[in-house]
Every structure is written in C-alpha cells, then in structure tokens.
Design a protein around this motif. Structure first.
Motif, PDB file in Angstrom:
ATOM      1  N   GLU A 112       0.827  -1.207   0.000  1.00  0.00           N
ATOM      2  CA  GLU A 112       0.000   0.000   0.000  1.00  0.00           C
ATOM      3  C   GLU A 112       0.862   1.258   0.000  1.00  0.00           C
ATOM      4  O   GLU A 112       0.512   2.257  -0.634  1.00  0.00           O
ATOM      5  N   ARG A 113       1.995   1.210   0.708  1.00  0.00           N
ATOM      6  CA  ARG A 113       2.909   2.358   0.721  1.00  0.00           C
ATOM      7  C   ARG A 113       3.504   2.585  -0.664  1.00  0.00           C
ATOM      8  O   ARG A 113       3.687   3.720  -1.107  1.00  0.00           O
ATOM      9  N   TYR A 116       0.906   4.280  -2.769  1.00  0.00           N
ATOM     10  CA  TYR A 116       0.751   5.677  -2.356  1.00  0.00           C
ATOM     11  C   TYR A 116       1.860   6.544  -2.953  1.00  0.00           C
ATOM     12  O   TYR A 116       1.595   7.629  -3.501  1.00  0.00           O
ATOM     13  N   VAL A 117       3.098   6.062  -2.870  1.00  0.00           N
ATOM     14  CA  VAL A 117       4.240   6.829  -3.387  1.00  0.00           C
ATOM     15  C   VAL A 117       4.149   6.960  -4.907  1.00  0.00           C
ATOM     16  O   VAL A 117       4.431   8.024  -5.462  1.00  0.00           O
ATOM     17  N   ALA A 118       3.740   5.891  -5.575  1.00  0.00           N
ATOM     18  CA  ALA A 118       3.614   5.934  -7.037  1.00  0.00           C
ATOM     19  C   ALA A 118       2.591   6.984  -7.453  1.00  0.00           C
ATOM     20  O   ALA A 118       2.840   7.798  -8.357  1.00  0.00           O
ATOM     21  N   ARG A 119       1.439   6.996  -6.796  1.00  0.00           N
ATOM     22  CA  ARG A 119       0.385   7.950  -7.161  1.00  0.00           C
ATOM     23  C   ARG A 119       0.770   9.377  -6.761  1.00  0.00           C
ATOM     24  O   ARG A 119       0.450  10.328  -7.476  1.00  0.00           O
ATOM     25  N   LEU A 212      10.599   3.290  -6.379  1.00  0.00           N
ATOM     26  CA  LEU A 212       9.663   3.698  -5.318  1.00  0.00           C
ATOM     27  C   LEU A 212      10.171   3.365  -3.919  1.00  0.00           C
ATOM     28  O   LEU A 212       9.678   3.907  -2.930  1.00  0.00           O
ATOM     29  N   CYS A 213      11.124   2.446  -3.854  1.00  0.00           N
ATOM     30  CA  CYS A 213      11.533   1.860  -2.573  1.00  0.00           C
ATOM     31  C   CYS A 213      11.955   2.862  -1.498  1.00  0.00           C
ATOM     32  O   CYS A 213      11.481   2.800  -0.368  1.00  0.00           O
ATOM     33  N   LYS A 214      12.848   3.772  -1.846  1.00  0.00           N
ATOM     34  CA  LYS A 214      13.411   4.673  -0.854  1.00  0.00           C
ATOM     35  C   LYS A 214      12.340   5.518  -0.176  1.00  0.00           C
ATOM     36  O   LYS A 214      12.257   5.569   1.055  1.00  0.00           O
TER      37      LYS A 214
END
Length: 280
Positions: A112-113, A116-119, A212-214
């Motif tokens: 989910e995180r 969220y970061v992608a969007r 997106l990881c960081k």
C-alpha cells in the motif's frame, strides 16, 4: 574422452529450440545467459562430464544452492537438446523450506505504501499496473492480455506455453482500468503501454518499481513484480483455504509449486512456535 565443442552457433540454435518449445521470453534469456557464462568459463576447453562437475563446484563457492541449481537446469536442458546426455550433472540437494526469508516478504502494508508513493509522484500507470498484478495474480508476461476487450468481459484469456487459462478481473479493478484507458485515449488492445505505444518490458516494470523503494521505506529485496503475485497468493489462500484451487488460479500445473508461494516469513513461523505453549 575428447569431449564436445561448445560454440556460439550452438547456443544460437538452442535459443531457436527454446522459442519453438514456446518457453517464456524471460526463461529463454536466462538460459542463454547461463550458457554464455559457461562458454566463457570453459576458455575453449572441450565439454566433458568432469569439466561440468568442476564448473558446478566453482559455482558452489559463489552462489546459494538454489541459484546453483537454476544454472545447472539451464545446462542440463542444453545438453539434452544437443544429445550430450553424459554431460548432465545432478542438482544440489536442498532441504525443503518451511518459511520464506523475512528480507523477501512483501507485506500488504508495504504494498500500500508503494502504491501511495507511485500515485503521489503522478505514476498512475505504474500504480494501476501493480494493482492489476496483485489483484489478479498474473505473471508479468501475462500483462499484455489485460486489454480493453478483457476489461469489457471482466476476464482475460491467457494463452502461454500451449495452455489456455482464464483470469477474472475484479469489478473495482475494471472501473479503474476503464477510467485510465479513457484518460489515455486507448480504445482497443493492450492497456499498459509506453508513450510510443509499445508494451512495457519486464525490465522497465522492474526499474520503475525499484525507484519507489526509498520514499516508500520498503527494502529493495522485497520489491519486484513476481512478489506481487506472491502477495496475491497468500491473500487468496487466507480466504479460500484451498491450495488446489489456488494452483488453478495461478496457472500452476503442480501443487508443489503453489506450496512455495504459501511459505510464511521466518518471523511468522517463530510466532507460531511460541503459540504451541510447550515451553512450561
């Protein structure tokens, strides 16, 4: 024994053989890569059983047993293709795993995180692609089958390796896909495309997910397309509790393969041991 001569031309013929066998693109590339590495390691020496055993032992000094076996598999298939049966070597014996490494276990919260970061970064295509893989359990190689036509029918018919299977698309996912397609002015065919209108490559999807990881605070070891399929498998199994049905949904011909998807993390395994209450 003089042995056999391995050449680039023979490796090229092996590639054609794999294509004719309808192997997946990623599998073909992996096998050819392993053959290329073995060819370099040989340094013009002939291929004999003794040489292959030496190669196997050299791998054990560098790689984990699972990785070594994957490399052995590529060579053994090549040897069978060439009729060099006497060169085939045995796989390393590996104790059956009962849990997955914590470093590779992607949780729903972490997933989910990532979304969220992608969007937040305006990467709607990536976010929707991740949701599609995770909500259906499809392989990356099956992404091209997510089309406008499939969304209309709420099901995609996948044809790979001579097998046909149906993937059902959840209504909520279909609504998101229809909205995205309308915004991108896609009226037919594949939904997930590059700006030039080509399908997304496995490498591109992998790279975009890693980016997106960081910000998401998720370890890179957990973030790759196939792990979304694992998350789907564990989530689906918690609902149906039927490994045979899950195998059908994932497109596995062997239930043992599906069992691997259901391995819990080491932390969960430890928690279950604590619950036995046998330490008085």
């Amino acid at each position: 024994m003089k042995g056999h001569v391995l050449t680039k031309e023979k490796i090229k013929k092996f590639r054609e053989y794999l294509k004719n066998e309808e192997r997946e693109y990623a599998t073909i590339e992996k096998y050819i890569r392993e053959m290329g590495a073995f060819h370099m390691w040989l340094e013009h020496r002939p291929v004999t059983k003794e040489i292959v055993v030496d190669w196997k032992e050299s791998l054990q000094e560098k790689y984990a047993p699972v990785t070594v076996n994957a490399k052995i598999s590529a060579l053994n298939i090549f040897f069978r293709f060439m009729g060099w049966e006497e060169c085939r070597v045995k796989f390393l014996r590996i104790q059956r795993q009962i849990f997955r490494e914590q470093a590779k276990e992607l949780t729903k919260v972490e997933y989910e995180r990532l979304l969220y970061v992608a969007r937040k970064a305006g990467k709607e295509r990536l976010a929707l692609l991740m949701e599609t893989i995770c909500a259906t359990g499809i392989r990356v190689s099956e992404v091209p089958y997510i089309t406008i036509e499939a969304v209309r029918e709420k099901r995609a018919e996948v044809v790979l390796k001579g097998k046909i299977r149906v993937i059902f698309l959840p209504e909520k996912l279909c609504r998101k896909l229809r909205r995205y397609a309308k915004e991108q002015k896609i009226v037919s065919g594949e939904i997930f495309l590059t700006k030039s209108g080509k399908g997304l490559s496995r490498r591109q999807i992998w790279r975009e997910m890693k980016a997106l990881c960081k910000e998401a605070g998720v370890e890179q070891t957990k973030v790759f397309p196939h792990n979304l399929r694992h998350l789907f498998a564990t989530s689906f199994y918690k609902i149906c509790k039927d490994v045979v049905r899950l195998a059908d949904v994932l497109g596995h011909s062997c239930v043992e393969t599906t069992r691997i998807y259901l391995l819990t993390a080491g932390k969960e395994h430890a928690r279950q041991l604590e619950q036995t209450g046998l330490v008085i």
